[in-house]
Design a protein around this motif. Structure first.
Motif, PDB file in Angstrom:
ATOM      1  N   SER A  47       0.834  -1.209   0.000  1.00 25.72           N
ATOM      2  CA  SER A  47       0.000   0.000   0.000  1.00 25.72           C
ATOM      3  C   SER A  47       0.865   1.254   0.000  1.00 25.72           C
ATOM      4  O   SER A  47       0.592   2.220  -0.727  1.00 25.72           O
ATOM      5  CB  SER A  47      -0.929   0.010   1.217  1.00 25.72           C
ATOM      6  N   PHE A  48       1.928   1.230   0.807  1.00 26.98           N
ATOM      7  CA  PHE A  48       2.852   2.366   0.839  1.00 26.98           C
ATOM      8  C   PHE A  48       3.526   2.536  -0.518  1.00 26.98           C
ATOM      9  O   PHE A  48       3.669   3.660  -1.020  1.00 26.98           O
ATOM     10  CB  PHE A  48       3.906   2.161   1.936  1.00 26.98           C
ATOM     11  N   GLY A  49       3.924   1.419  -1.131  1.00 26.81           N
ATOM     12  CA  GLY A  49       4.553   1.481  -2.450  1.00 26.81           C
ATOM     13  C   GLY A  49       3.607   2.029  -3.506  1.00 26.81           C
ATOM     14  O   GLY A  49       4.014   2.790  -4.390  1.00 26.81           O
ATOM     15  N   SER A  50       2.346   1.668  -3.396  1.00 29.72           N
ATOM     16  CA  SER A  50       1.345   2.179  -4.329  1.00 29.72           C
ATOM     17  C   SER A  50       1.188   3.687  -4.171  1.00 29.72           C
ATOM     18  O   SER A  50       1.087   4.423  -5.160  1.00 29.72           O
ATOM     19  CB  SER A  50       0.015   1.469  -4.086  1.00 29.72           C
ATOM     20  N   LEU A  51       1.177   4.138  -2.926  1.00 33.12           N
ATOM     21  CA  LEU A  51       1.081   5.577  -2.657  1.00 33.12           C
ATOM     22  C   LEU A  51       2.308   6.297  -3.224  1.00 33.12           C
ATOM     23  O   LEU A  51       2.185   7.328  -3.895  1.00 33.12           O
ATOM     24  CB  LEU A  51       0.958   5.825  -1.150  1.00 33.12           C
ATOM     25  N   ALA A  52       3.494   5.751  -2.962  1.00 33.86           N
ATOM     26  CA  ALA A  52       4.730   6.365  -3.480  1.00 33.86           C
ATOM     27  C   ALA A  52       4.717   6.389  -5.006  1.00 33.86           C
ATOM     28  O   ALA A  52       5.168   7.360  -5.631  1.00 33.86           O
ATOM     29  CB  ALA A  52       5.948   5.605  -2.966  1.00 33.86           C
ATOM     30  N   ASN A  53       4.204   5.331  -5.617  1.00 32.23           N
ATOM     31  CA  ASN A  53       4.119   5.272  -7.074  1.00 32.23           C
ATOM     32  C   ASN A  53       3.166   6.338  -7.606  1.00 32.23           C
ATOM     33  O   ASN A  53       3.448   6.988  -8.614  1.00 32.23           O
ATOM     34  CB  ASN A  53       3.678   3.885  -7.528  1.00 32.23           C
ATOM     35  N   ASN A  54       2.036   6.528  -6.920  1.00 34.96           N
ATOM     36  CA  ASN A  54       1.092   7.564  -7.340  1.00 34.96           C
ATOM     37  C   ASN A  54       1.702   8.953  -7.237  1.00 34.96           C
ATOM     38  O   ASN A  54       1.494   9.795  -8.104  1.00 34.96           O
ATOM     39  CB  ASN A  54      -0.190   7.494  -6.517  1.00 34.96           C
ATOM     40  N   SER A  56       4.819   9.668  -7.499  1.00 33.53           N
ATOM     41  CA  SER A  56       5.851   9.830  -8.536  1.00 33.53           C
ATOM     42  C   SER A  56       5.256   9.868  -9.940  1.00 33.53           C
ATOM     43  O   SER A  56       5.991   9.943 -10.919  1.00 33.53           O
ATOM     44  CB  SER A  56       6.872   8.696  -8.455  1.00 33.53           C
ATOM     45  N   GLY A  57       3.955   9.781 -10.028  1.00 31.11           N
ATOM     46  CA  GLY A  57       3.312   9.808 -11.338  1.00 31.11           C
ATOM     47  C   GLY A  57       3.472   8.501 -12.099  1.00 31.11           C
ATOM     48  O   GLY A  57       3.448   8.483 -13.320  1.00 31.11           O
ATOM     49  N   GLY A  58       3.664   7.423 -11.393  1.00 29.24           N
ATOM     50  CA  GLY A  58       3.789   6.116 -12.035  1.00 29.24           C
ATOM     51  C   GLY A  58       5.206   5.753 -12.449  1.00 29.24           C
ATOM     52  O   GLY A  58       5.448   4.660 -12.967  1.00 29.24           O
ATOM     53  N   ARG A  59       6.135   6.648 -12.228  1.00 29.54           N
ATOM     54  CA  ARG A  59       7.523   6.384 -12.640  1.00 29.54           C
ATOM     55  C   ARG A  59       8.207   5.361 -11.752  1.00 29.54           C
ATOM     56  O   ARG A  59       9.066   4.621 -12.215  1.00 29.54           O
ATOM     57  CB  ARG A  59       8.328   7.676 -12.656  1.00 29.54           C
ATOM     58  N   LEU A  60       7.825   5.302 -10.475  1.00 28.19           N
ATOM     59  CA  LEU A  60       8.477   4.370  -9.547  1.00 28.19           C
ATOM     60  C   LEU A  60       8.237   2.921  -9.964  1.00 28.19           C
ATOM     61  O   LEU A  60       9.148   2.108  -9.972  1.00 28.19           O
ATOM     62  CB  LEU A  60       7.982   4.607  -8.112  1.00 28.19           C
ATOM     63  N   ALA A  61       7.013   2.604 -10.352  1.00 28.58           N
ATOM     64  CA  ALA A  61       6.690   1.226 -10.745  1.00 28.58           C
ATOM     65  C   ALA A  61       7.412   0.825 -12.024  1.00 28.58           C
ATOM     66  O   ALA A  61       7.684  -0.354 -12.242  1.00 28.58           O
ATOM     67  CB  ALA A  61       5.189   1.072 -10.931  1.00 28.58           C
ATOM     68  N   GLN A  62       7.710   1.800 -12.873  1.00 25.95           N
ATOM     69  CA  GLN A  62       8.392   1.513 -14.136  1.00 25.95           C
ATOM     70  C   GLN A  62       9.906   1.422 -13.990  1.00 25.95           C
ATOM     71  O   GLN A  62      10.581   0.917 -14.881  1.00 25.95           O
ATOM     72  CB  GLN A  62       8.042   2.584 -15.182  1.00 25.95           C
ATOM     73  N   SER A  63      10.425   1.886 -12.857  1.00 24.65           N
ATOM     74  CA  SER A  63      11.877   1.853 -12.653  1.00 24.65           C
ATOM     75  C   SER A  63      12.336   0.440 -12.329  1.00 24.65           C
ATOM     76  O   SER A  63      11.547  -0.417 -11.904  1.00 24.65           O
ATOM     77  CB  SER A  63      12.272   2.802 -11.511  1.00 24.65           C
ATOM     78  N   SER A  64      13.625   0.190 -12.517  1.00 27.72           N
ATOM     79  CA  SER A  64      14.161  -1.143 -12.198  1.00 27.72           C
ATOM     80  C   SER A  64      14.051  -1.410 -10.697  1.00 27.72           C
ATOM     81  O   SER A  64      13.798  -2.543 -10.284  1.00 27.72           O
ATOM     82  CB  SER A  64      15.609  -1.275 -12.671  1.00 27.72           C
ATOM     83  N   VAL A  69      11.690  -4.596  -6.399  1.00 28.68           N
ATOM     84  CA  VAL A  69      10.994  -4.669  -5.115  1.00 28.68           C
ATOM     85  C   VAL A  69       9.719  -5.491  -5.259  1.00 28.68           C
ATOM     86  O   VAL A  69       9.416  -6.343  -4.420  1.00 28.68           O
ATOM     87  CB  VAL A  69      10.682  -3.247  -4.572  1.00 28.68           C
ATOM     88  N   GLU A  70       8.977  -5.267  -6.334  1.00 23.37           N
ATOM     89  CA  GLU A  70       7.744  -6.017  -6.570  1.00 23.37           C
ATOM     90  C   GLU A  70       8.037  -7.513  -6.717  1.00 23.37           C
ATOM     91  O   GLU A  70       7.343  -8.358  -6.141  1.00 23.37           O
ATOM     92  CB  GLU A  70       7.038  -5.493  -7.828  1.00 23.37           C
ATOM     93  N   SER A  71       9.075  -7.843  -7.449  1.00 22.25           N
ATOM     94  CA  SER A  71       9.460  -9.246  -7.634  1.00 22.25           C
ATOM     95  C   SER A  71       9.869  -9.881  -6.305  1.00 22.25           C
ATOM     96  O   SER A  71       9.475 -11.011  -5.999  1.00 22.25           O
ATOM     97  CB  SER A  71      10.613  -9.333  -8.637  1.00 22.25           C
ATOM     98  N   LEU A  72      10.633  -9.135  -5.518  1.00 22.01           N
ATOM     99  CA  LEU A  72      11.070  -9.637  -4.215  1.00 22.01           C
ATOM    100  C   LEU A  72       9.882  -9.867  -3.288  1.00 22.01           C
ATOM    101  O   LEU A  72       9.790 -10.900  -2.611  1.00 22.01           O
ATOM    102  CB  LEU A  72      12.063  -8.662  -3.577  1.00 22.01           C
TER     103      LEU A  72
END
Length: 104
Positions: A47-54, A56-64, A69-72
């Motif tokens: 949930s925190f990661g989703s908030l951080a991604n929002n 950042s405008g979606g850039r965090l989820a697209q970064s390596s 982190v998602e894979s881990l």
């Protein structure tokens, strides 16, 4: 080894099993509870990661970093579900075994 000593040995084994079964079951219950707690912590982290991604405008989820982190987290969640499931199954098997031993 005669029949009497074999029966005595089996009796001692059954006695040890019934004596320590509650401790074993309690340990498996603790593992199961820890698994549930980890699941809640993992969900909070997502949930925190989703908030951080929002933010950042979606850039965090697209970064390596975001992908790693998602894979881990996915791998940790799969392992956690397996461990929790095994602990629950083990608890049930210990209870069933003790019930059967107490019948004889």
């Amino acid at each position: 080894m005669g029949f009497g000593s074999l029966a005595n040995l089996i009796g001692k084994g059954i006695g040890l099993a019934t004596k320590h079964a509650p401790k074993i079951s309690k340990a498996l219950g603790s593992i199961n509870n820890a698994s549930k707690s980890y699941g809640q912590l993992s969900q909070s982290g997502r949930s925190f990661g989703s908030l951080a991604n929002n933010i950042s405008g979606g850039r965090l989820a697209q970064s390596s970093f975001g992908k790693n982190v998602e894979s881990l987290l996915d791998k940790a969640d799969k392992a956690n579900m397996k461990i929790g499931s095994m602990a629950r199954d083990g608890q049930g098997q210990v209870s069933e075994a003790v019930e059967r031993l107490n019948r004889y």
